[in-house]
Design an enzyme around this catalytic site. Structure first.
Site, PDB file in Angstrom:
ATOM      1  N   ASN A  66       0.832  -1.290   0.055  1.00 58.52           N
ATOM      2  CA  ASN A  66       0.059   0.055   0.083  1.00 58.52           C
ATOM      3  C   ASN A  66       0.703   1.224  -0.037  1.00 58.52           C
ATOM      4  O   ASN A  66       1.522   1.607   1.036  1.00 58.52           O
ATOM      5  CB  ASN A  66      -0.987  -0.167   1.225  1.00 58.52           C
ATOM      6  N   TRP A  67       1.143   1.815  -1.174  1.00 61.30           N
ATOM      7  CA  TRP A  67       2.036   2.925  -1.394  1.00 61.30           C
ATOM      8  C   TRP A  67       1.354   4.219  -0.720  1.00 61.30           C
ATOM      9  O   TRP A  67       2.054   5.240  -0.714  1.00 61.30           O
ATOM     10  CB  TRP A  67       2.149   3.151  -2.788  1.00 61.30           C
ATOM     11  N   LYS A  68       0.145   4.479  -0.435  1.00 57.84           N
ATOM     12  CA  LYS A  68      -0.402   5.374   0.219  1.00 57.84           C
ATOM     13  C   LYS A  68      -0.059   6.900  -0.571  1.00 57.84           C
ATOM     14  O   LYS A  68      -0.048   6.354  -1.737  1.00 57.84           O
ATOM     15  CB  LYS A  68       0.034   5.717   1.420  1.00 57.84           C
ATOM     16  N   HIS A 106      -9.738   1.280   4.900  1.00 59.24           N
ATOM     17  CA  HIS A 106      -8.427   1.620   5.357  1.00 59.24           C
ATOM     18  C   HIS A 106      -8.371   2.662   6.693  1.00 59.24           C
ATOM     19  O   HIS A 106      -9.248   3.723   6.514  1.00 59.24           O
ATOM     20  CB  HIS A 106      -7.350   2.090   4.538  1.00 59.24           C
ATOM     21  N   GLU A 160      -6.630   4.893   7.729  1.00 58.92           N
ATOM     22  CA  GLU A 160      -6.555   6.158   7.401  1.00 58.92           C
ATOM     23  C   GLU A 160      -7.779   6.895   6.700  1.00 58.92           C
ATOM     24  O   GLU A 160      -7.948   8.170   6.852  1.00 58.92           O
ATOM     25  CB  GLU A 160      -5.355   6.722   6.219  1.00 58.92           C
ATOM     26  N   GLU A 187      -5.576  -4.676  10.657  1.00 58.66           N
ATOM     27  CA  GLU A 187      -4.679  -3.650  10.736  1.00 58.66           C
ATOM     28  C   GLU A 187      -4.867  -2.863  12.152  1.00 58.66           C
ATOM     29  O   GLU A 187      -5.676  -1.890  12.134  1.00 58.66           O
ATOM     30  CB  GLU A 187      -4.628  -2.624   9.655  1.00 58.66           C
ATOM     31  N   GLY A 197       2.169   2.729  10.791  1.00 59.65           N
ATOM     32  CA  GLY A 197       3.145   3.681  10.448  1.00 59.65           C
ATOM     33  C   GLY A 197       3.841   4.124  11.886  1.00 59.65           C
ATOM     34  O   GLY A 197       4.306   5.180  11.796  1.00 59.65           O
ATOM     35  N   SER A 257       3.349  -1.685  10.547  1.00 63.25           N
ATOM     36  CA  SER A 257       4.679  -1.643  10.673  1.00 63.25           C
ATOM     37  C   SER A 257       5.443  -3.053  10.349  1.00 63.25           C
ATOM     38  O   SER A 257       6.354  -3.318  11.098  1.00 63.25           O
ATOM     39  CB  SER A 257       5.041  -1.244  12.230  1.00 63.25           C
ATOM     40  N   GLY A 298       2.936  -0.923   4.231  1.00 61.02           N
ATOM     41  CA  GLY A 298       2.756   0.515   3.976  1.00 61.02           C
ATOM     42  C   GLY A 298       4.468   0.903   3.479  1.00 61.02           C
ATOM     43  O   GLY A 298       5.098   0.705   2.481  1.00 61.02           O
ATOM     44  N   GLY A 299       4.956   1.389   4.714  1.00 65.01           N
ATOM     45  CA  GLY A 299       6.386   2.074   4.510  1.00 65.01           C
ATOM     46  C   GLY A 299       7.368   1.173   3.898  1.00 65.01           C
ATOM     47  O   GLY A 299       8.011   1.532   3.067  1.00 65.01           O
TER      48      GLY A 299
HETATM   49  P1  PGA Z   1       2.806   0.552   7.596  1.00 65.54           P
HETATM   50  O1  PGA Z   1       1.467   0.757   6.943  1.00 65.54           O
HETATM   51  O2  PGA Z   1       3.173  -0.522   7.312  1.00 65.54           O
HETATM   52  O3  PGA Z   1       3.522   1.857   6.901  1.00 65.54           O
HETATM   53  O4  PGA Z   1       2.365   0.690   9.250  1.00 65.54           O
HETATM   54  C1  PGA Z   1       0.234  -0.269   6.860  1.00 65.54           C
HETATM   55  C2  PGA Z   1      -0.715   0.024   6.183  1.00 65.54           C
HETATM   56  O5  PGA Z   1      -1.149   1.408   6.466  1.00 65.54           O
HETATM   57  O6  PGA Z   1      -1.394  -0.549   5.250  1.00 65.54           O
END
Ligand code: PGA
Length: 252
Positions: free
Chosen positions: A10-12, A96, A98, A168, A174, A214, A235-236
């Site tokens: 997930n590149w956001k 998600h 966010e 999640e 994050g 994370s 994500g990251g």
């Molecule tokens: P993260 O994000 O790996 O940077 O914690 C995960 C996500 O939001 O799907």
């Protein structure tokens, strides 16, 4: 039960089209000869087209990070399911945290998106998870149940067979704070049990449930080896091809 293993990037709000091409070129050079893990990348809308040029040759499927429930119309800034299909998206991430927390998306709105995605045969990656306050006040199960059942309302067993659920915990996204393997397993088991109660054992046993929050190569082996964990939503650590592939290696 031999469930599908899935790894989703997930590149956001990261990566232009040019950066996307570079990622896939690097990924191609790092990919193992063969993997049984299904790999999915969710770039921002504006990089979907670039991703679609190279993803296939890497054996990677495309996902969107969000969509609107309407088919078309005066909805400035929004993207519909048919627009995603036209860009070769196979999946869409919905719910998600966010989207839920920063953009205040409600369960009802998420459900409208689910219905529209289903109408267009987009596979759904539904995210569910509790925040820290909810965990600390022992509300994890009730939060997961509410988000899950609201997402699943009116969804048939046949439709569900195309889904992926991502657990999640909001406090782990994050933050560098990853769930303990036992905490992840407990939540995943709860989710599978709810699916069993709502549908039946077969559909519950076949449903891939991913962990997100994370994830990186160093912490994922222990989580990934839990019986109810079928992969990750990253994500990251998915922004660099190298660290993404390192996570893949922990799954095989
Ligand atoms: P993260 O994000 O790996 O940077 O914690 C995960 C996500 O939001 O799907």
């Amino acid at each position: 039960m031999n469930r599908r293993k899935i790894l989703v990037a997930n590149w956001k709000m990261y990566k232009t089209g040019a950066e996307t091409l570079l990622f896939f070129e690097e990924l191609k050079s790092l990919l193992p000869q063969k993997t049984s893990v299904e790999m999915v990348v969710a770039p921002p809308f504006t990089s979907l087209e670039a991703a679609s040029k190279l993803s296939k040759s890497c054996g990677v499927k495309l996902s969107a990070q969000n969509m609107h429930w309407e088919e078309k119309g005066a909805f400035t800034g929004e993207i519909s399911a048919s627009m995603l299909k036209a860009l070769f998206c196979e999946y869409v991430i919905l719910g998600h945290s966010e989207r839920r927390h920063i953009f205040h998306e409600t369960d009802q709105e998420i459900h409208s998106k689910i219905k529209a995605a289903l109408q267009h045969d987009l596979k759904i990656i539904l995210c569910v998870g509790e925040n820290l306050e909810e965990r600390e006040s022992n509300q994890t199960s009730s939060v997961l149940e509410k988000q899950l059942l609201s997402g699943l309302s009116g969804v048939s067993k046949a439709q569900l067979s195309q889904w992926v659920i991502a657990y999640e915990p909001v406090w782990a996204i994050g933050t560098g704070k990853v769930a303990e393997p036992a905490q992840a397993e407990e939540a995943h088991r709860f989710i599978r049990r709810k699916i069993w109660d709502t549908y039946d054992m077969d559909v519950a046993a076949a449903l891939p449930i991913l962990y997100g929050g994370s994830v990186k190569a160093e912490n994922f082996k222990a989580i990934s080896s839990q019986p109810n964990v079928d992969g990750a939503l990253v994500g990251g650590a998915s922004l660099q091809a190298k660290s993404f592939i390192e996570i893949l290696k922990q799954m095989t």
